[in-house]
Design an enzyme around this catalytic site. Structure first.
Site, short mmCIF file in Angstrom:
data_model
loop_
_atom_site.label_atom_id
_atom_site.label_comp_id
_atom_site.label_asym_id
_atom_site.label_seq_id
_atom_site.Cartn_x
_atom_site.Cartn_y
_atom_site.Cartn_z
N SER B 220 0.84 -1.20 0.00
CA SER B 220 0.00 0.00 0.00
C SER B 220 0.87 1.25 0.00
CB SER B 220 -0.93 0.00 1.21
OG SER B 220 -0.22 0.24 2.38
N ARG B 224 0.47 3.54 -3.26
CA ARG B 224 -0.23 4.81 -3.03
C ARG B 224 0.57 5.97 -3.59
NH1 ARG B 224 -0.28 4.62 1.91
NH2 ARG B 224 -2.31 3.63 2.21
N ASN B 228 -0.58 7.95 -7.05
CA ASN B 228 -0.94 9.37 -6.99
C ASN B 228 -0.08 10.21 -7.91
OD1 ASN B 228 -3.05 10.35 -4.96
ND2 ASN B 228 -2.06 8.67 -3.90
#
Lengths: 156, 284
Positions: B220, B224, B228
């Protein structure tokens, strides 16, 4: 997703960066911050203490001033008392002195009067004798009538 | 130009890293490395990330050298503000004491922030400059010069950071709880009974669940940040392809992206602290 050797390179770079940061960057900065925080806290505490001290000192000064004032008032009071006392004493003394002087004067006057009286009596005897001599010059011989004259003088 | 530039090839060009690998004939670059497998280096990612990392360390080292207890100057104040911000977050979140966590968090926060910040440089500037240099200095076709300037849009970098954090998580788990404690944590939770026979069946379930939970953390973290920034970069590239209309669009997206840049750096830092705090705390 294409993982490749870049991963290993970045992992090594990451470890080196963290190591450098842990060794040479974080401790001096954090120490400086903490030392400054402590210094500021100390300074604030000191200023608090100083303010407290000032208040105490002011209270003390006020108390001392009040005490000094009351002492001064006491002293003035005592001085006034003493003043009246001295004045009274002086008056009493002066009165006594006056009476003493008056008494002496009276005595002296009395003595003088007695002396003058004696003197006058003596003078008067002489004058009387002189007068009598004048009158009796022709009729009375002083030698023969001296006993009478003496008697007369003694009676004066 | 060797081939016609279409929109999709333009985007593809922007999203390709500059590669380096060794072949039988020595060092090779870019397209020659297309089938070199694992031993390929993304030299643009490496150069930009290490350069920015050194910029971070140089800046903070300069402040650290000049750090005094007396009145700090403005530069010093700024650096100390960042340090205190990170230190506060670490103190609030991380249970227990460690001399590693705070510098780790600071490095992650500032480094990731600086790498994300590269996203705000107009997307064509540096690749075009690199193409110009490649064409004039090395006689290359400018379309064959690749330059991806935002290192956090490379999954290799975010995976490297996450892997580093993951290794630290395991290290702290074993260090604080011991190897037995770590294994127990993986096998005796969340299902637990006194019944020995039932436990035999429950332990594999627990191991499966806990392992997934453990491995999900670095995944994660890596995905992440990568997702992004990659998406942000892609939208910048797309906006750059719409002619004059790109000016207001660029402005709006860049303003929004300022938030994303700081937020992603902060989230990565906070999650690192939280994961390490969980790893080094005994109570499950």
């Amino acid at each position: 997703m294409n993982l490749n050797a870049t991963l290993i390179g970045e992992l090594i770079a990451f470890v080196v960066f963290v190591w450098f940061c842990m060794k040479y960057v974080w401790p001096p900065l954090n120490d400086a911050i903490e030392a400054r925080q402590k210094k500021i806290a100390d300074g604030l505490a000191a200023s608090d203490r100083a303010a407290n001290d000032l208040e105490l000192a002011q209270e003390k000064a006020t108390a001392q001033l009040r005490e000094a004032k009351s002492q001064a008032a006491e002293i003035i009071e005592a001085a006034k008392k003493r003043e009246t006392q001295i004045v009274e004493e002086a008056a009493v003394k002066a009165q006594a002195e006056k009476e003493k002087i008056l008494a002496t004067g009276h005595t002296e006057i009395e003595t003088e009067r007695n002396r003058v009286k004696e003197e006058l009596r003596k003078q008067f005897a002489i004058l009387a004798v002189a007068g009598a001599e004048k009158i009796l010059e022709r009729s009375i011989d002083a030698a023969t009538h001296s006993d009478i004259l003496d008697k007369f003088v003694a009676e004066l | 130009m060797a081939e016609e530039v279409t929109l999709s090839s333009h985007i593809q060009h922007h999203l390709t890293n500059a590669k380096m690998c060794t072949t039988d004939t020595g060092l090779a670059f870019n397209k020659a490395c297309s089938d070199s497998g694992f031993w390929t280096w993304h030299i643009d990612t490496l150069a930009w990330s290490i350069g920015l990392g050194m910029l971070f360390l140089w800046t903070f080292r300069r402040a650290a050298k000049g750090a005094t207890v007396g009145v700090p100057d403005k530069f010093q104040c700024f650096i100390e503000m960042v340090v205190e911000f990170v230190g506060d977050n670490v103190n609030k979140t991380f249970q227990g004491k460690s001399t590693l966590i705070a510098p780790l968090a600071l490095t992650i926060f500032v480094w990731v922030f600086l790498m994300n910040l590269m996203d705000l440089i107009p997307v064509d500037f540096l690749p075009a400059f690199a193409g110009f240099v490649g064409e004039t200095a090395f006689g290359m076709d400018s379309h064959d010069v690749y330059m991806k300037v935002v290192p956090t849009t490379d999954i290799n970098l975010t995976a490297a950071l996450a892997l580093g954090v993951f290794l630290l998580m395991i290290f702290y788990s074993v260090k604080i709880k011991g190897l037995g404690g770590f294994v127990k944590e993986l096998t005796l939770h969340p299902f637990n009974t006194k019944n020995k026979l039932a436990m035999v069946f429950l332990i594999p379930c627990n191991l499966l669940l806990e392992t997934i939970a453990l491995v999900a953390k670095p995944f994660s973290l890596a995905l992440r940040l990568f997702g992004n920034l990659y998406a942000g970069e892609l939208i910048f590239i797309l906006i750059g392809a719409v002619g004059l209309m790109q000016l207001p669009l660029h402005f709006v997206w860049a303003v929004f992206h300022i938030l994303v840049i700081v937020l992603q750096a902060f989230v990565f830092m906070m999650l690192t602290i939280v994961y390490l705090s969980m790893a080094s705390s005994d109570n499950h």
